[in-house]
Motif scaffolding. Structure first.
Motif, mmCIF file in Angstrom:
data_model
loop_
_atom_site.group_PDB
_atom_site.id
_atom_site.type_symbol
_atom_site.label_atom_id
_atom_site.label_comp_id
_atom_site.label_asym_id
_atom_site.label_seq_id
_atom_site.Cartn_x
_atom_site.Cartn_y
_atom_site.Cartn_z
ATOM 1 N N UNK A 117 8.839 6.752 1.553
ATOM 2 C CA UNK A 117 8.696 7.959 0.720
ATOM 3 C C UNK A 117 10.065 8.613 0.556
ATOM 4 N N UNK A 118 10.654 8.462 -0.605
ATOM 5 C CA UNK A 118 12.017 8.943 -0.812
ATOM 6 C C UNK A 118 12.106 10.458 -0.788
ATOM 7 N N UNK A 119 13.211 10.943 -0.216
ATOM 8 C CA UNK A 119 13.634 12.320 -0.398
ATOM 9 C C UNK A 119 14.441 12.399 -1.690
ATOM 10 N N UNK A 120 14.665 13.594 -2.172
ATOM 11 C CA UNK A 120 15.481 13.757 -3.373
ATOM 12 C C UNK A 120 16.857 13.121 -3.184
ATOM 13 N N UNK A 121 17.422 13.255 -1.992
ATOM 14 C CA UNK A 121 18.779 12.757 -1.752
ATOM 15 C C UNK A 121 18.827 11.278 -1.365
ATOM 16 N N UNK A 122 17.689 10.575 -1.319
ATOM 17 C CA UNK A 122 17.728 9.144 -0.980
ATOM 18 C C UNK A 122 17.337 8.236 -2.141
ATOM 19 N N UNK A 123 16.977 8.794 -3.280
ATOM 20 C CA UNK A 123 16.537 7.951 -4.392
ATOM 21 C C UNK A 123 17.641 6.988 -4.810
ATOM 22 N N UNK A 124 17.223 5.754 -5.150
ATOM 23 C CA UNK A 124 18.139 4.679 -5.570
ATOM 24 C C UNK A 124 18.996 4.162 -4.412
ATOM 25 N N UNK A 149 0.867 -1.180 0.000
ATOM 26 C CA UNK A 149 0.000 0.000 0.000
ATOM 27 C C UNK A 149 0.903 1.230 0.000
ATOM 28 N N UNK A 150 0.728 2.089 -0.987
ATOM 29 C CA UNK A 150 1.569 3.281 -1.106
ATOM 30 C C UNK A 150 1.518 4.146 0.153
#
Length: 446
Positions: A122-129, A116-117
């Protein structure tokens, strides 16, 4: 004075790694329970109130309870607040309750479970990938299941805490002071580091749950809470600049704390994964960064914000007293003059360093004056901090802050220096030579 009883291990989190319950969340910027208890034993009173205005993951608070003291902590970052709340939940759980929940989790395939979303990371810009795809999918399935299916609340909180405390282990990142270091497998541009094995989600999760279970079983029942009967522990979430001025005079016996160091470390980046896990968005992270005691080059001046707190509390005289201590420190302003000159000559490796150092000490004057006001007569402050060096210029943080303490009416009993100081960076050694800076614990008394 060099204190042979103080080691780098004791004044850092390292000594907590083998202590039940304290070891459950690795708060790298913390200090040890053994150090806190050592200072409590040195205090002549056996009961009272202990304050930590930079509470982190709660080492001072839980140690105070074990020693029979009430405690009050102030913590700005949700990371520390959640770690404290989760540890309290661990203390309330029985071994059987958590073992049953862990056993049930072991029969679930998170690879195929629904997501469930609303409950997903919920990623921050600096945590993606940050995570291998499989680990992130299983993490989200786990969070969905626990939030929707697990009761009672303490069990749910502890299970979520188990996942919270393994984020680094299951990711392509490693905490590295000023930032997150990224493994090249993340696909991040410029990432060349290889952190070694990234644990599979289930392996890391159940290893953590086994450790929590072992701690509960090892101490059992009420003892797991680590609290002496009748003691209280209060954690206040927010900025110490806003909370300390609201507390009553003479209400605290001891302060045992470690502020952010003047070393450019940005805790909102170091703990970005944990902040994202707790649902803190990009805008809120930026606000947290600007609310911290200035210790990074991105911090802006807080003078108007701090002044407003004193205006609203009808305490402008106290505001002026703290500001006067800052302005009258000859040692500080000699350092600032040198750094300002280096800034003009472009000798500093970041143009924001001069501003950061200035704001660090200005803001600290208010923290120290408030701590002095809150202390009872005979009360003590134990304050852990490091000196720093920029462009070859050593900044005697210990002496400058102790000047502020004297201006606030405290006596500087001792500045305990660790037997071994801290070396400067290889970059600075190459340009300016080797220079060891002091690692200290200040002891101030009222």
């Amino acid at each position: 004075m060099v204190n042979p009883d103080l080691s780098r291990r004791l004044v850092s989190f390292q000594a907590n790694r083998k202590i039940p319950f304290y070891r459950l969340f690795s708060y790298k910027e913390g200090f040890s329970a053994d150090m806190v208890k050592m200072f409590i034993r040195d205090y002549p009173e056996r009961t009272g109130v202990i304050l930590d205005p930079f509470a982190g993951a709660g080492t001072t608070l839980f140690s105070a309870q074990e020693c029979g003291f009430d405690s009050i902590g102030i913590e700005l970052l949700p990371v520390g607040e959640f770690a404290v709340r989760a540890r309290q939940a661990v203390g309330r759980l029985s071994f059987g309750e958590l073992r049953e929940a862990a056993s049930h989790l072991g029969r679930i395939s998170f690879e195929a479970s629904p997501i469930d979303e609303a409950h997903s990371f919920k990623h921050l810009t600096i945590t993606r990938d940050a995570f291998p795809e499989e680990n992130e999918r299983k993490l989200n399935a786990f969070l969905t299941y626990v939030n929707e299916r697990v009761e009672p609340e303490d069990v749910r909180v502890v299970l979520i805490f188990a996942a919270f405390s393994i984020l680094e282990q299951i990711s392509y990142t490693r905490k590295d002071g000023q930032f997150l270091r990224w493994d090249r497998r993340s696909g991040r541009v410029g990432a060349t580091y290889h952190k070694g094995r990234v644990l599979a989600f289930e392996d890391a999760l159940f290893e953590k749950l086994d450790r929590i279970l072992a701690d509960i079983r090892g101490r059992g029942g009420a003892a797991a809470r680590g609290a002496s009967e009748g003691t209280t522990m209060e954690l206040r979430r927010g900025s110490c600049f806003e909370i300390l001025p609201t507390m009553p005079d003479g209400s605290v016996d001891l302060v045992i704390s470690s502020p952010p160091y003047c070393n450019r470390y940005d805790y909102t980046r170091t703990y970005a994964l944990e902040l994202a896990f707790l649902g803190v968005g990009n805008g809120a992270v930026m606000e947290l960064r600007q609310s911290l005691l200035s210790c990074t080059v991105e911090n802006r001046e807080k003078i108007d914000r701090i002044r407003q707190v004193y205006v609203e509390g009808d305490r402008l005289d106290a505001f002026e007293d703290a500001g006067r201590a800052f302005r009258s420190s000859k040692a500080l302003h000699e350092v600032l003059a040198i750094l300002e000159e280096y800034h003009g000559q472009r000798k500093l490796n970041n143009p924001g360093i001069y501003r950061m150092v200035r704001n660090y000490f200005y803001e600290h004057s208010f923290v120290i004056f408030e701590m002095a006001r809150l202390l009872k007569e005979g009360g003590r402050i134990y304050y852990v901090n490091d000196n720093v060096r920029y462009a070859g210029e050593a900044v005697p943080v210990d002496l400058i802050l102790s000047e502020f303490a004297e201006a606030a009416g405290l006596t500087v009993e001792t500045i305990y220096a660790l037997p071994g100081g801290k070396g400067n960076s290889s970059q600075q050694m190459g340009r300016h030579g080797r220079c060891e800076v002091r690692k200290c614990v200040y002891c101030w008394e009222k």
